[in-house]
Motif scaffolding. Structure first.
Motif, short mmCIF file in Angstrom:
data_model
loop_
_atom_site.label_atom_id
_atom_site.label_comp_id
_atom_site.label_asym_id
_atom_site.label_seq_id
_atom_site.Cartn_x
_atom_site.Cartn_y
_atom_site.Cartn_z
N ASP A 216 -13.08 -9.92 -6.86
CA ASP A 216 -12.25 -11.03 -6.41
C ASP A 216 -13.10 -12.12 -5.76
O ASP A 216 -12.79 -13.30 -5.83
CB ASP A 216 -11.22 -10.47 -5.42
N ASN A 291 3.93 -17.46 -2.40
CA ASN A 291 4.53 -16.48 -1.50
C ASN A 291 4.82 -15.18 -2.24
O ASN A 291 4.60 -14.09 -1.71
CB ASN A 291 5.84 -17.02 -0.89
N ARG A 294 1.37 -13.38 -2.96
CA ARG A 294 0.79 -12.74 -1.77
C ARG A 294 1.58 -11.50 -1.38
O ARG A 294 1.03 -10.49 -0.96
CB ARG A 294 0.79 -13.72 -0.60
N ARG A 295 2.87 -11.61 -1.51
CA ARG A 295 3.74 -10.49 -1.19
C ARG A 295 3.41 -9.28 -2.06
O ARG A 295 3.29 -8.15 -1.57
CB ARG A 295 5.19 -10.95 -1.43
N GLU A 297 0.63 -8.81 -3.72
CA GLU A 297 -0.75 -8.39 -3.46
C GLU A 297 -0.79 -7.39 -2.30
O GLU A 297 -1.39 -6.33 -2.39
CB GLU A 297 -1.62 -9.62 -3.13
N VAL A 298 -0.12 -7.75 -1.23
CA VAL A 298 -0.09 -6.87 -0.06
C VAL A 298 0.63 -5.57 -0.40
O VAL A 298 0.18 -4.48 -0.03
CB VAL A 298 0.58 -7.60 1.13
N GLN A 301 -1.66 -3.40 -2.57
CA GLN A 301 -2.77 -2.90 -1.76
C GLN A 301 -2.31 -1.73 -0.90
O GLN A 301 -2.98 -0.71 -0.77
CB GLN A 301 -3.29 -4.00 -0.83
N GLN A 302 -1.16 -1.88 -0.29
CA GLN A 302 -0.59 -0.83 0.54
C GLN A 302 -0.36 0.43 -0.27
O GLN A 302 -0.66 1.54 0.16
CB GLN A 302 0.74 -1.28 1.16
N LEU A 305 -3.44 2.43 -0.85
CA LEU A 305 -4.01 3.15 0.29
C LEU A 305 -3.63 4.63 0.27
O LEU A 305 -4.24 5.43 0.96
CB LEU A 305 -3.51 2.54 1.62
N GLY A 306 -2.62 4.99 -0.53
CA GLY A 306 -2.18 6.37 -0.57
C GLY A 306 -3.20 7.34 -1.12
O GLY A 306 -3.06 8.55 -0.94
N ARG A 325 -3.12 -15.38 -7.69
CA ARG A 325 -3.11 -15.96 -6.36
C ARG A 325 -4.29 -16.91 -6.15
O ARG A 325 -4.13 -18.01 -5.62
CB ARG A 325 -3.12 -14.84 -5.30
#
Lengths: 693, 693
Positions: A216, A291, A294-295, A297-298, A301-302, A305-306, A325
């Motif tokens: 990125d 918006n 980004r929403r 993307e987050v 990403q979350q 994390l699992g 983005r």
């Protein structure tokens, strides 16, 4: 990287490709002083090529290039590169397929792939490739059929009907995929006929660490060092297709000042948007899309994390989102610069000033109409009732298919006409894996976004949530649905509307509850499209009066020819050279040691001895490209492949609405670099030897 | 983790703390069936403690706990833990200071810190700690002064004047920091007097790998394994402060069913928001804040991709943003569940039903007034003219300070009155480093957000951009400003308004251009606050009539007592045990091998032999906490410290507006765990021995 199927294109619609074509706004651009332009293959810029570059393309040169070019229906471009069906495209165009072919045990994205024998090639679950066979101008026939110009809704219906008729007629006659493409803001309509390839198999893909080296952080930057290439093969009747048209390869690196051509499918440009249309993008649509991006993307990403497997599942989506983005951030920044709007205003004023009073009045009225349409669009923006979830997409498409099939062909929504049936089924019956855990998270977020957009008291929101919070509701919907089962889905696809509505599948029920509103909004949007088309047709005509020279319509994800020079540029007081090589890649790795995505794969390190590291790896040129051009071949005067488009630099991000070759550059993987990697990194000598033959 | 200074609190205002206090809405909550409640120290819930837990706090017990508690003005809580000034708080409360004390060469965030001797302790650049010395009820005096109830703007002015008068009078008389706190929705106002500590030094901090073990993935989850603790020391006259009040430490781990107390500064709750106020949060404010947070999360992540030092610079901000994003996502999800609103509606209806006709009409009118205020707030949301940039914050504060100083004390904006002058200067003259590169990126994004919010044609936007794009303009502003130079800033702070306006500092000029609009919006907001205060005062009074029992006002970032039991809970069919230990931390690391933020620091591995790994590390209890409670001491019946609040689990995220002890739990670091780590991981035996003495 420029990929086409960004959310902006398909926002809120069932099929990204089809709607993209409907929405694109489509004006002539008059090329004045640079290598700007994405020209139609039936309107090549012969005068400019002659005067600027002393080049006269022969008909055979152009036909061969056209027939060697392919469109990836998933969003991207490619080319035939051998007589036995090899297709070259970008790794990031293929990544959707790589992702769908991956499993927890077989991570093609991370590890890459090489088919040792023909028998090892992996069949893509839902790819369709299109080769453009012919173009017919059908403008007069369409204009004659659209008689109710004063009633946009009726006019849109008439247009839909005549388009469906022409497409069906052509499909029946030729057996070819037939799409009517609206060009020059509705001033022209051309019928494109494609030969389709739906059996497409994976031959070779490098590791993402090589394809997306620098990640990125480096995306849209230059100098670059990416092996963003993948090779597939088209099959017919279960055997490698025999191709008459394919690209020979140049064995020379490109050089400073060399003229090159790009043949690919730019997705959408907005070059002749009016000032008000650009302001709508600046103040409404782009902030809204950003918006959204980004929403997501987050969110992804979350999810990642699992753990490792979660990260793998989220990765393909995340990559596209981050790419979008970054691109839209650059595009919006350009629009927010007051100079951009001022330049457009000046151009409009200039055209106005050159017209007589009556024409100027007409042009002003057309500008006002566009402004009016934008205001209506801004209001519609948050009303969307479609959710970006594979389950929901499937449910709504299957439901609409059943409903539309009850109507005569010409009355149907465009993606459900007979002409497009095979392509639609290819998507609906894809065997690509669907991950319930990821889908639950995605649908929950889409439901939450729906509540936010319409407010929690909106009756449709209340109905959709059925008394539960978004997470709980999404879990209930996904857990109860059978849409992930291809066999079950096939039965649904074959069902009539009544049977579907009687089914207990909760996601189909969800879609049924939203169908009326979906149709209402779509209808509204198509009326706006029609008003816009008429206004832009006027603007086109009057602008043509005021300007002269060869022109091109805005991009429509159809085949175009761009051209330009391999040329360095200035940035922060430094000259950025035209090309990089393999040695530079290793230096770049060292310079960014320890940073994420800056580690070349083991295969490259193992190959360091064998590799000729002065071989050209990436290069830049001034050709006019945009998202959708990813994977386009770059050819020389002889029509030989010299490169593979994979990106534009950050300075080119405004080219959606403003081309500039001052610093803006298209970025390619060098053809000789691909061959070097195949031979001396990936042990694919046989494959390399078959390329271009 | 729960940290107070989230963007939601300080959105669009100069000083997060002060405005937070103004904005908080503030109602009595009637505790019915659980350990809900954040009680005032002058209104302790003695009946409940007696009847539910057979506990009668003595005055001395309560006074000692109050005087041992401290508020971190940067947003958080803490406690005195030794006679020679030691202060315990969370690592994530201290991280702002750790960040400011770090350099490329000394990374306190990553490596932690231990002062070998008193002389090695590091002075924080701008910390202010507050010890609550006394509370006086000043409701009558304020009510008498606010006479123009029908004119909200005038009433707000009158209130501001009388508050300034009371605070100034108290400061002059006592020398103590004096804050008037509005409680119970404006029904009560209390004068809080604080002893301030402004010389605060760092004694010990663990590595972030230990403090924030499990990272963003584990945040708000439980079971947890975090050493989220840091020890500082307050100084007076250059020497460690001698303290009469400090907490003794229990040498026992907590046990199932044990009664514990939390003494800290919860930031803001919205427990008795009306249905319409909750809907405003659901449909307007929270989606707005979440878009903001995701935007900044992506921005700071992108900045961090530039390399190790860039990542270090972005980290502190990123951490807070991610924490806030996760918290608000949970809060919004709760509000989007129709059951939440239905429960509130039921409660309102119940109160209405129990009132006589006249009172019911008054209550309905108050509800309608709140609804009206929310609609006005929704319109104001996007008009903000303040930018979240240190340069801009400084410029606007310095400019307003000069302007406000020209007025009599009681006419000034609240943060510029004489009583708060020292705290204001402490912030304005902080020596914390300011990174120009990061500030440029932040300001560019704030300018872009400004364009998006108001539209590119807004005259104030046009003026602010001065013909340039956001990035170009931000670079020009930051490059030309001297506000990062503390000496220059001191001169600015001492200048009068005219000198300031004559200065060439472009960021001061920028602030000056926005001042009028800032004042207009602030004025509008304060009028809405006043209308809201009056309506909530009515609601409070009528609700009190309908309900009975001990109550507490919504949180106001002032000292409160909460209580609860150490208690397991059920999740996905499993019993979640009350506590974890060090052995569990190592197992957790193994289970998540290779995942980001799941690697314990080397110091822990080195200590594995020495460590008693069955020592309690984290535990949960039912006490009612919220952001701002971070760092609060947890004490037993004897008033001895047993833990340190650092988080709430994911089920507690709705406690902003809805407390539940079914699954919601506060999460603490165990006191014995901190001592074990100090002694056997961090080689800080001397420090450990001095704690509690």
């Amino acid at each position: 990287m420029r990929i086409l199927h960004s959310p902006m294109c398909s926002f809120g619609f069932v099929s990204s490709l089809r709607l993209l074509v409907c929405l694109a706004v489509l004006l002539p651009c008059h090329n004045v002083i640079s290598d700007e332009g994405m020209y139609l293959f039936n309107e090549l810029p012969t005068q400019q090529l002659k005067s600027r570059h002393d080049f006269v393309p022969s008909q055979q040169w152009a036909d061969s290039l056209r027939l060697s070019s392919v469109r990836f229906n998933s969003g991207g471009s490619g080319s035939f590169i051998s007589s036995d069906g090899l297709v070259l495209t970008n790794h990031h165009v293929a990544s959707d397929t790589l992702h769908k072919l991956s499993t927890p045990e077989r991570n093609l994205i991370e590890d890459g792939f090489l088919a040792k024998t023909i028998g090892d090639e992996l069949q893509a679950p839902d790819l369709e490739l299109n080769q453009l066979v012919s173009i017919d101008n059908v403008t007069d026939r369409i204009n004659a059929a659209v008689t109710s110009k004063d009633d946009p809704e009726k006019a849109a219906t008439q247009r839909r009907a005549i388009v469906a008729e022409i497409e069906q007629e052509s499909t029946e006659k030729t057996g070819l995929r037939s799409d009517v493409v609206t060009l020059y803001g509705g001033a022209q309509s051309h019928l494109y006929r494609y030969k389709k390839y739906t059996d497409v198999r994976l031959v070779w893909a490098p590791e993402t660490a090589a394809a997306f080296f620098g990640g990125d952080a480096d995306n849209f930057e230059y100098p670059r060092f990416c092996m963003d290439a993948t090779i597939m093969r088209v099959y017919e009747n279960g055997k490698p297709a025999k191709l008459k048209n394919f690209l020979r390869w140049s064995d020379k690196p490109v050089s400073d000042g060399q003229l090159v051509f790009v043949s690919g499918n730019p997705g959408r440009t907005q070059r002749i948007y009016t000032v008000d249309a650009l302001k709508y993008l600046r103040d409404h649509r782009m902030p809204y899309v950003l918006n959204y991006l980004r929403r997501k993307e987050v969110l992804l990403q979350q999810f990642g994390l699992g753990g490792e497997e979660d990260a793998r599942r989220a990765r393909d989506g995340l990559f596209g989102i981050q790419n979008g983005r970054k691109a839209y951030t650059g595009m919006l920044a350009g629009l927010q610069s007051p100079q951009t709007i001022a330049a457009k205003q000046e151009q409009q004023d200039k055209v106005l000033a050159s017209l007589n009073a009556q024409d100027a009045t007409s042009l002003r009225a057309a500008f006002a109409e566009i402004a009016d349409v934008q205001q209506a669009r801004a209001k519609l923006l948050k009303q969307s009732v479609t959710f970006r979830s594979r389950y929901f997409d499937l449910a709504l498409s299957i439901l609409l298919l059943a409903k539309e099939d009850e109507k005569p062909n010409q009355d149907r929504l465009s993606e459900f006409t007979d002409a497009g049936r095979d392509s639609l089924l290819q998507d609906l019956l894809s065997t690509a894996p669907i991950y319930r855990d990821l889908e639950r998270v995605k649908l929950a977020d889409e439901l939450a976004r729906f509540v936010e957009a319409r407010g929690g008291d909106d009756p449709l929101v209340v109905q959709t949530l059925a008394g539960k919070g978004p997470r709980e509701r999404a879990a209930e919907l996904i857990d109860g649905s059978e849409l992930d089962d291809v066999d079950r889905r096939k039965k649904f696809v074959e069902s009539n509307a009544k049977t579907l509505l009687d089914s207990n599948d909760p996601v189909i029920q969800l879609a049924a509850g939203l169908e009326d509103e979906y149709r209402r909004i779509r209808n509204r949007n198509e009326s706006l499209d029609e008003r816009q088309r008429q206004a832009y047709a006027t603007i086109t005509q009057l602008t043509n009066q005021a300007m002269s020279g060869e022109s091109y319509p805005d991009a429509t994800f159809t085949l175009r020819l761009a051209f330009g020079l391999v040329k360095p540029y200035q940035q922060d007081g430094q000259t950025i050279p035209i090309a990089t090589n393999f040695a530079g890649a290793f230096e770049h790795e060292t310079r960014h040691a320890g940073q994420k995505d800056f580690k070349l794969p083991q295969s490259w390190h193992d190959a360091k001895e064998k590799l000729n590291d002065s071989t050209q790896l990436n290069f830049v040129c001034t050709a006019d490209i945009i998202g959708g051009n990813s994977g386009s071949p770059v050819v020389n005067r002889q029509g030989e492949l010299v490169g593979l488009i994979f990106d534009g630099n950050i300075q080119s991000l405004t080219s959606d609405y403003l081309y500039s070759d001052r610093q803006g550059r298209a970025v390619s993987v060098s053809g000789v670099g691909i061959l070097e990697a195949l031979r001396n990194v990936y042990d694919a000598t046989e494959l390399a030897d078959s390329i271009g033959h």
